[in-house]
Design an enzyme around this catalytic site. Structure first.
Site, PDB file in Angstrom:
ATOM      1  N   ARG A   1     -39.025  23.884  52.385  1.00 13.90           N
ATOM      2  CA  ARG A   1     -40.303  24.498  52.776  1.00 13.90           C
ATOM      3  C   ARG A   1     -41.354  24.320  51.690  1.00 13.90           C
ATOM      4  NH1 ARG A   1     -36.956  29.356  55.823  1.00 13.90           N
ATOM      5  NH2 ARG A   1     -36.579  28.113  57.705  1.00 13.90           N
TER       6      ARG A   1
ATOM      7  N   ASP B   1     -35.074  26.621  51.781  1.00 13.08           N
ATOM      8  CA  ASP B   1     -35.922  27.280  50.764  1.00 13.08           C
ATOM      9  C   ASP B   1     -36.620  26.212  49.916  1.00 13.08           C
ATOM     10  OD1 ASP B   1     -35.095  29.754  51.613  1.00 13.08           O
ATOM     11  OD2 ASP B   1     -33.742  30.119  49.933  1.00 13.08           O
TER      12      ASP B   1
ATOM     13  N   GLU C   1     -31.156  21.841  67.556  1.00 11.94           N
ATOM     14  CA  GLU C   1     -30.634  21.237  68.790  1.00 11.94           C
ATOM     15  C   GLU C   1     -31.618  21.552  69.900  1.00 11.94           C
ATOM     16  OE1 GLU C   1     -26.606  22.613  69.350  1.00 11.94           O
ATOM     17  OE2 GLU C   1     -25.979  21.738  67.416  1.00 11.94           O
TER      18      GLU C   1
ATOM     19  N   ARG D   1     -74.232  12.008  55.333  1.00 11.00           N
ATOM     20  CA  ARG D   1     -74.767  12.213  56.686  1.00 11.00           C
ATOM     21  C   ARG D   1     -76.102  12.957  56.625  1.00 11.00           C
ATOM     22  NH1 ARG D   1     -75.103  10.755  61.986  1.00 11.00           N
ATOM     23  NH2 ARG D   1     -75.083  12.559  63.382  1.00 11.00           N
TER      24      ARG D   1
ATOM     25  N   LEU E   1     -30.091  19.945  61.889  1.00 14.49           N
ATOM     26  CA  LEU E   1     -29.730  21.344  62.140  1.00 14.49           C
ATOM     27  C   LEU E   1     -30.086  21.708  63.587  1.00 14.49           C
ATOM     28  CD1 LEU E   1     -28.924  24.233  61.060  1.00 14.49           C
ATOM     29  CD2 LEU E   1     -31.331  24.523  60.416  1.00 14.49           C
TER      30      LEU E   1
ATOM     31  N   GLU F   1     -39.434  22.830  59.906  1.00 15.27           N
ATOM     32  CA  GLU F   1     -38.783  23.556  58.788  1.00 15.27           C
ATOM     33  C   GLU F   1     -39.069  25.059  58.861  1.00 15.27           C
ATOM     34  OE1 GLU F   1     -38.099  21.818  55.060  1.00 15.27           O
ATOM     35  OE2 GLU F   1     -38.069  19.782  55.836  1.00 15.27           O
TER      36      GLU F   1
ATOM     37  N   THR G   1     -36.025  14.170  61.691  1.00 13.86           N
ATOM     38  CA  THR G   1     -36.880  13.268  60.914  1.00 13.86           C
ATOM     39  C   THR G   1     -35.982  12.243  60.235  1.00 13.86           C
ATOM     40  OG1 THR G   1     -38.424  15.059  60.479  1.00 13.86           O
ATOM     41  CG2 THR G   1     -38.520  13.177  58.975  1.00 13.86           C
TER      42      THR G   1
ATOM     43  N   GLN H   1     -65.235  19.626  62.290  1.00 13.04           N
ATOM     44  CA  GLN H   1     -66.536  20.232  62.626  1.00 13.04           C
ATOM     45  C   GLN H   1     -67.653  19.662  61.742  1.00 13.04           C
ATOM     46  OE1 GLN H   1     -66.461  22.133  65.201  1.00 13.04           O
ATOM     47  NE2 GLN H   1     -68.620  22.724  65.272  1.00 13.04           N
TER      48      GLN H   1
ATOM     49  N   THR I   1     -41.042  27.678  61.955  1.00  9.81           N
ATOM     50  CA  THR I   1     -42.415  27.941  62.423  1.00  9.81           C
ATOM     51  C   THR I   1     -43.078  29.003  61.525  1.00  9.81           C
ATOM     52  OG1 THR I   1     -41.605  29.709  63.825  1.00  9.81           O
ATOM     53  CG2 THR I   1     -41.772  27.519  64.847  1.00  9.81           C
TER      54      THR I   1
HETATM   55  N1  CAA Z   1     -30.521  31.795  51.439  1.00  5.39           N
HETATM   56  C1  CAA Z   1     -29.223  32.184  51.426  1.00  5.39           C
HETATM   57  N2  CAA Z   1     -28.606  32.749  52.500  1.00  5.39           N
HETATM   58  C2  CAA Z   1     -29.349  32.924  53.608  1.00  5.39           C
HETATM   59  C3  CAA Z   1     -30.699  32.544  53.694  1.00  5.39           C
HETATM   60  C4  CAA Z   1     -31.283  31.957  52.532  1.00  5.39           C
HETATM   61  N3  CAA Z   1     -32.563  31.551  52.533  1.00  5.39           N
HETATM   62  N4  CAA Z   1     -31.166  32.828  54.921  1.00  5.39           N
HETATM   63  C5  CAA Z   1     -30.147  33.383  55.588  1.00  5.39           C
HETATM   64  N5  CAA Z   1     -29.052  33.447  54.797  1.00  5.39           N
HETATM   65  C6  CAA Z   1     -27.738  33.990  55.129  1.00  5.39           C
HETATM   66  C7  CAA Z   1     -27.821  35.497  55.426  1.00  5.39           C
HETATM   67  O1  CAA Z   1     -27.722  36.266  54.236  1.00  5.39           O
HETATM   68  C8  CAA Z   1     -26.635  35.689  56.334  1.00  5.39           C
HETATM   69  O2  CAA Z   1     -25.453  35.736  55.583  1.00  5.39           O
HETATM   70  P1  CAA Z   1     -24.519  37.061  55.615  1.00  5.39           P
HETATM   71  O3  CAA Z   1     -24.124  37.212  57.063  1.00  5.39           O
HETATM   72  O4  CAA Z   1     -23.404  36.746  54.710  1.00  5.39           O
HETATM   73  O5  CAA Z   1     -25.396  38.179  55.162  1.00  5.39           O
HETATM   74  C9  CAA Z   1     -26.572  34.378  57.126  1.00  5.39           C
HETATM   75  O6  CAA Z   1     -27.287  33.405  56.353  1.00  5.39           O
HETATM   76  C10 CAA Z   1     -27.233  34.497  58.475  1.00  5.39           C
HETATM   77  O7  CAA Z   1     -28.577  34.864  58.237  1.00  5.39           O
HETATM   78  P2  CAA Z   1     -29.455  35.695  59.263  1.00  5.39           P
HETATM   79  O8  CAA Z   1     -28.635  36.833  59.800  1.00  5.39           O
HETATM   80  O9  CAA Z   1     -30.750  36.019  58.597  1.00  5.39           O
HETATM   81  O10 CAA Z   1     -29.654  34.609  60.410  1.00  5.39           O
HETATM   82  P3  CAA Z   1     -30.521  34.657  61.706  1.00  5.39           P
HETATM   83  O11 CAA Z   1     -29.720  34.060  62.792  1.00  5.39           O
HETATM   84  O12 CAA Z   1     -31.123  36.018  61.899  1.00  5.39           O
HETATM   85  O13 CAA Z   1     -31.679  33.574  61.378  1.00  5.39           O
HETATM   86  C11 CAA Z   1     -33.773  32.724  60.584  1.00  5.39           C
HETATM   87  C12 CAA Z   1     -32.652  33.736  60.428  1.00  5.39           C
HETATM   88  C13 CAA Z   1     -34.653  32.958  59.359  1.00  5.39           C
HETATM   89  C14 CAA Z   1     -34.575  32.931  61.849  1.00  5.39           C
HETATM   90  C15 CAA Z   1     -33.172  31.291  60.538  1.00  5.39           C
HETATM   91  O14 CAA Z   1     -32.412  31.006  61.680  1.00  5.39           O
HETATM   92  C16 CAA Z   1     -34.226  30.226  60.392  1.00  5.39           C
HETATM   93  O15 CAA Z   1     -34.684  29.953  59.284  1.00  5.39           O
HETATM   94  N6  CAA Z   1     -34.629  29.565  61.524  1.00  5.39           N
HETATM   95  C17 CAA Z   1     -35.502  28.412  61.466  1.00  5.39           C
HETATM   96  C18 CAA Z   1     -34.693  27.165  61.294  1.00  5.39           C
HETATM   97  C19 CAA Z   1     -35.465  26.043  60.712  1.00  5.39           C
HETATM   98  O16 CAA Z   1     -36.222  26.193  59.756  1.00  5.39           O
HETATM   99  N7  CAA Z   1     -35.256  24.855  61.262  1.00  5.39           N
HETATM  100  C20 CAA Z   1     -35.892  23.678  60.777  1.00  5.39           C
HETATM  101  C21 CAA Z   1     -34.966  22.529  60.953  1.00  5.39           C
HETATM  102  S1  CAA Z   1     -35.314  21.102  60.011  1.00  5.39           S
HETATM  103  C22 CAA Z   1     -36.692  20.400  60.687  1.00  5.39           C
HETATM  104  O17 CAA Z   1     -37.648  21.047  60.891  1.00  5.39           O
HETATM  105  C23 CAA Z   1     -36.753  18.976  61.062  1.00  5.39           C
HETATM  106  C24 CAA Z   1     -37.063  18.046  60.002  1.00  5.39           C
HETATM  107  O18 CAA Z   1     -36.364  17.071  59.845  1.00  5.39           O
HETATM  108  C25 CAA Z   1     -38.288  18.250  59.149  1.00  5.39           C
END
Ligand code: CAA
Length: 387
Positions: A251, A248, A132, A276, A130, A371, A163, A344, A373
């Site tokens: 996490r 969801d 970039e 210790r 996801l 996943e 990952t 500690q 911050t």
């Molecule tokens: N379930 C269902 N729909 C969801 C949702 C959820 N949990 N979260 C958002 N949506 C939907 C919203 O309802 C919205 O849809 P509508 O326009 O139809 O209402 C759409 O998605 C856009 O949502 P937002 O407007 O809330 O989006 P945003 O741009 O404001 O972003 C954010 C919200 C929570 C900050 C999100 O971008 C986010 O979670 N960012 C973090 C990303 C992340 O966790 N990346 C980790 C990548 S994986 C990794 O870490 C590497 C690895 O391999 C371990």
């Protein structure tokens, strides 16, 4: 203190899965974890061995060769693996929570038939792409572009922080399918099933990380990567929502990983404080140490309790978005705090690589970052208060 001391009594099957995970971790992971970390070495046979146990298909139904388990049981097993080695745990968490679940939930019958069986058996490891370089917390700002060409899709862009990215046989990657002149934000993103055999797929920079050193994290470059039409996952324009819904679940996996790290740190600190001796007695006799251990134990139990409450809600089919964020936030901050206290308790010995708490301390940090911050989790939780 046992894993289930506060949870509703575990079923016989859950006990069996926990025993299996604990024995496997003790025999095949823990003895190597320190060296793998030191050498930033990924042991490829771990994929096959986890697959043979069924641990790469824990949430995949039996009809696709998975174990068909509930989330609570899966997370109990994940905590056991994480307590031995957080790097192995993240491999398992990403695979089980993200790409396999995305294909199961939104894949066509043909896609499920084709991909889930080898993924459940550990013949194909999964990854999730996801982020970039310029789109991390602001995930919907991603720029990787997919363009239709006849029945194919052509992908161009760079994915970051992937990952399993260089060891995976299947990568679920999010890319824009809206036109550059007509951006549709989150609704302009679709999910694709990418495989590394395709021309235009390249593994880029491997990150040199503070912790989780034996879990490879890489960039992936897609250079006019041509995908057959059947690699679009689910509906066009729904990829961001799928990714968020999958996170969801993901996490909860990271919360279990963090709980495992924290629990291991607590166990090491408890044992060390009994051994210790300073000022003529074991340091566990000093209230300064007792209070620290008491606070550590309380936070680990709280993190686990919230995690399992959220997982049980998910198993009942309820919406868990804010609870999954709460569980991840609480467990990851617990892991960082508890490992800091463990260092500690060990004093100078906590600061050197000869003892295990130094690795746990480094491994804990990323659970507050990936996943989503801790700040992103707070955004999700705060938004739910006004929904
Ligand atoms: N379930 C269902 N729909 C969801 C949702 C959820 N949990 N979260 C958002 N949506 C939907 C919203 O309802 C919205 O849809 P509508 O326009 O139809 O209402 C759409 O998605 C856009 O949502 P937002 O407007 O809330 O989006 P945003 O741009 O404001 O972003 C954010 C919200 C929570 C900050 C999100 O971008 C986010 O979670 N960012 C973090 C990303 C992340 O966790 N990346 C980790 C990548 S994986 C990794 O870490 C590497 C690895 O391999 C371990």
């Amino acid at each position: 203190m046992g894993t289930d001391s506060l949870l509703t009594p575990l079923s016989e099957m859950q006990r069996e899965v926990v025993r299996l995970a604990r024995d496997f971790a003790a025999a095949e992971i823990l003895p190597h974890a320190e060296r793998w970390d030191r050498e930033a070495y990924f042991e490829p046979s771990i994929i096959r061995r986890l697959g043979a146990l069924g641990f790469l298909g824990m949430l995949i139904p039996e009809r696709y060769d998975g174990m068909g388990l509930d989330a609570v049981t899966y997370l109990l097993a994940l905590e056991e693996i994480a307590a031995a080695d957080a790097s192995t745990a993240v491999l398992m968490s990403v695979h089980n929570s993200l790409p396999t679940q995305m294909i199961l939930r939104w894949g066509s019958d043909e896609q499920r038939e084709r991909w889930l069986r080898p993924m459940a058996r550990g013949e194909l490891l999964g990854a999730f792409a996801l982020s970039e370089p310029e789109a991390g917390s602001d995930a919907s700002a991603l720029a990787c572009q997919a363009v239709r060409d006849g029945s194919d899709w052509v992908l161009t862009g760079t994915k970051a922080w992937v990952t399993n990215g260089n060891t995976a046989g299947v990568i679920v990657a999010m890319a824009r399918t809206d036109e550059p002149g007509e951006r549709r934000g989150a609704k302009g993103i679709s999910a694709f099933i990418v495989t590394p055999d395709l021309p235009g797929f390249r593994v880029g920079k491997k990150e040199d990380k503070l912790g989780l050193r034996s879990s490879p994290t890489v960039q992936l470059a897609f250079d006019e990567l041509r995908l057959p039409g059947d690699r679009l996952l689910g509906a066009e324009g729904r990829g961001f929502i799928y990714a968020m819904q999958s996170l969801d679940h993901g996490r909860l996996g990271i919360a279990a990983q963090a709980t495992g790290i924290a629990r291991a740190a607590l166990e090491h600190a408890t044992a060390y404080a009994a051994e210790r001796r300073q000022f003529g007695e074991p340091i566990r006799e000093f209230q300064a140490i007792q209070f620290k251990l008491a606070d550590m134990a309380t936070r680990v139990a709280s993190a686990r309790a919230l995690l399992h409450a959220a997982a049980a809600a998910k198993d009942r089919g309820e919406a868990v978005t804010p609870f999954s964020s709460m569980a991840k936030l609480q467990a990851s901050e617990t892991a960082m705090w508890v490992t800091t206290q463990a260092v500690q308790v060990f004093g100078g010995y906590g600061y050197v690589k000869e003892y295990p708490v130094e690795r746990l301390f480094r491994d804990a940090k990323v659970t507050e970052i990936y996943e989503g911050t801790s700040e992103v989790q707070r955004i999700v939780i705060a938004r739910s208060l006004y929904a």
